[in-house]
Design an enzyme around this catalytic site. Sequence first.
Site, PDB file in Angstrom:
ATOM      1  N   GLY A  32       0.779  -1.239   0.000  1.00  0.00           N
ATOM      2  CA  GLY A  32       0.000   0.000   0.000  1.00  0.00           C
ATOM      3  C   GLY A  32       0.807   1.283   0.000  1.00  0.00           C
ATOM      4  O   GLY A  32       0.302   2.317   0.425  1.00  0.00           O
ATOM      5  N   HIS A  91       1.033   0.044 -13.380  1.00  0.00           N
ATOM      6  CA  HIS A  91       1.832  -1.156 -13.633  1.00  0.00           C
ATOM      7  C   HIS A  91       3.315  -0.784 -13.624  1.00  0.00           C
ATOM      8  O   HIS A  91       3.706   0.211 -14.256  1.00  0.00           O
ATOM      9  CB  HIS A  91       1.434  -1.762 -14.983  1.00  0.00           C
ATOM     10  CG  HIS A  91       2.091  -3.084 -15.226  1.00  0.00           C
ATOM     11  ND1 HIS A  91       1.659  -4.241 -14.610  1.00  0.00           N
ATOM     12  CD2 HIS A  91       3.162  -3.429 -15.969  1.00  0.00           C
ATOM     13  CE1 HIS A  91       2.444  -5.237 -14.980  1.00  0.00           C
ATOM     14  NE2 HIS A  91       3.364  -4.777 -15.802  1.00  0.00           N
ATOM     15  N   GLU A 107       6.223   6.074  -9.229  1.00  0.00           N
ATOM     16  CA  GLU A 107       4.792   5.804  -9.019  1.00  0.00           C
ATOM     17  C   GLU A 107       4.178   6.757  -8.002  1.00  0.00           C
ATOM     18  O   GLU A 107       3.064   7.254  -8.195  1.00  0.00           O
ATOM     19  CB  GLU A 107       4.596   4.368  -8.516  1.00  0.00           C
ATOM     20  CG  GLU A 107       4.895   3.329  -9.571  1.00  0.00           C
ATOM     21  CD  GLU A 107       4.581   1.921  -9.122  1.00  0.00           C
ATOM     22  OE1 GLU A 107       4.287   1.086  -9.987  1.00  0.00           O
ATOM     23  OE2 GLU A 107       4.620   1.639  -7.900  1.00  0.00           O
TER      24      GLU A 107
HETATM   25  C1  GRF Z   1       3.216  -1.176  -7.571  1.00  0.00           C
HETATM   26  O1  GRF Z   1       4.528  -1.329  -8.005  1.00  0.00           O
HETATM   27  C2  GRF Z   1       2.262  -1.137  -8.730  1.00  0.00           C
HETATM   28  O2  GRF Z   1       2.836  -0.748  -9.925  1.00  0.00           O
HETATM   29  C3  GRF Z   1       1.804  -2.554  -8.861  1.00  0.00           C
HETATM   30  O3  GRF Z   1       1.826  -3.071  -7.567  1.00  0.00           O
HETATM   31  C4  GRF Z   1       2.741  -2.355  -6.763  1.00  0.00           C
HETATM   32  C5  GRF Z   1       2.043  -1.965  -5.507  1.00  0.00           C
HETATM   33  O4  GRF Z   1       2.928  -1.444  -4.541  1.00  0.00           O
HETATM   34  N1  GRF Z   1       0.527  -2.629  -9.527  1.00  0.00           N
HETATM   35  P1  GRF Z   1       2.378  -0.848  -3.212  1.00  0.00           P
HETATM   36  O5  GRF Z   1       1.515  -1.910  -2.538  1.00  0.00           O
HETATM   37  O6  GRF Z   1       1.574   0.372  -3.550  1.00  0.00           O
HETATM   38  O7  GRF Z   1       3.579  -0.524  -2.384  1.00  0.00           O
END
Ligand code: GRF
Length: 207
Positions: free
Chosen positions: A12, A109, A179
């Site tokens: 998360g 992703h 991200e």
């Molecule tokens: C992220 O790297 C996202 O791209 C993928 O899952 C991961 C989730 O990471 N879909 P987190 O749980 O938000 O740390």
Amino acid sequence: MKNIVIFASGSGSNFEAIQKSILEGKIKGKIVLLICNKKDAYVIKRAEKYKIPVKILSEKEFEQYDDYVNELIETLEEYKTDLIVLAGYLRKVPDKVVKRYKGKIINIHPALLPEFGGKGMYGMNVHRKVLESGKKVSGVTIHFVDEEYDHGPIIVQEKVKIDEDETPESLAEKIHKIEHRLYPWVIKKLCEDKIKLTEKNEVKIYD
Ligand code: GRF
């Protein structure tokens, strides 16, 4: 003010980055609910910290798949959902939900789709495959969700250089950093109706 429902199954960190951006007043929206399919996922702890309601919903607990889908839809309606954000959600979102929320459901992703996507391509698996392929560049993709895994219209992609001594762990770290900036930005734009999916499945981004 848009009502955002986040679907997540893991740690998360993206969930938290989005919530922080909301608290900083950057996003005209509110996370009204976290939907999680795993009762021990760390994302639940993060939601509790911010007093965000959590619903554990797993298709495994339903005898009939349709009952699960109906429960999901009822929940989304109850929370007056404007936007569904998948943030490390490891289950397929039912087609009925995808259809109903067309243009209002997004995914992130950790690679440059259409490469390195699809079923089983999540977390470290993705980074390992990218490194095995010998590619010199990876990145982040944010896209609208359609009925296929990691497939819908792409909203934005950002590249990252792969270094000589890159490991799956170091690549994951670089990608997470991107991200945590890019996902809140896309959500901000969506909440301001500045990102649209047209009838022809084209993505439009406005200033
Ligand atoms: C992220 O790297 C996202 O791209 C993928 O899952 C991961 C989730 O990471 N879909 P987190 O749980 O938000 O740390």
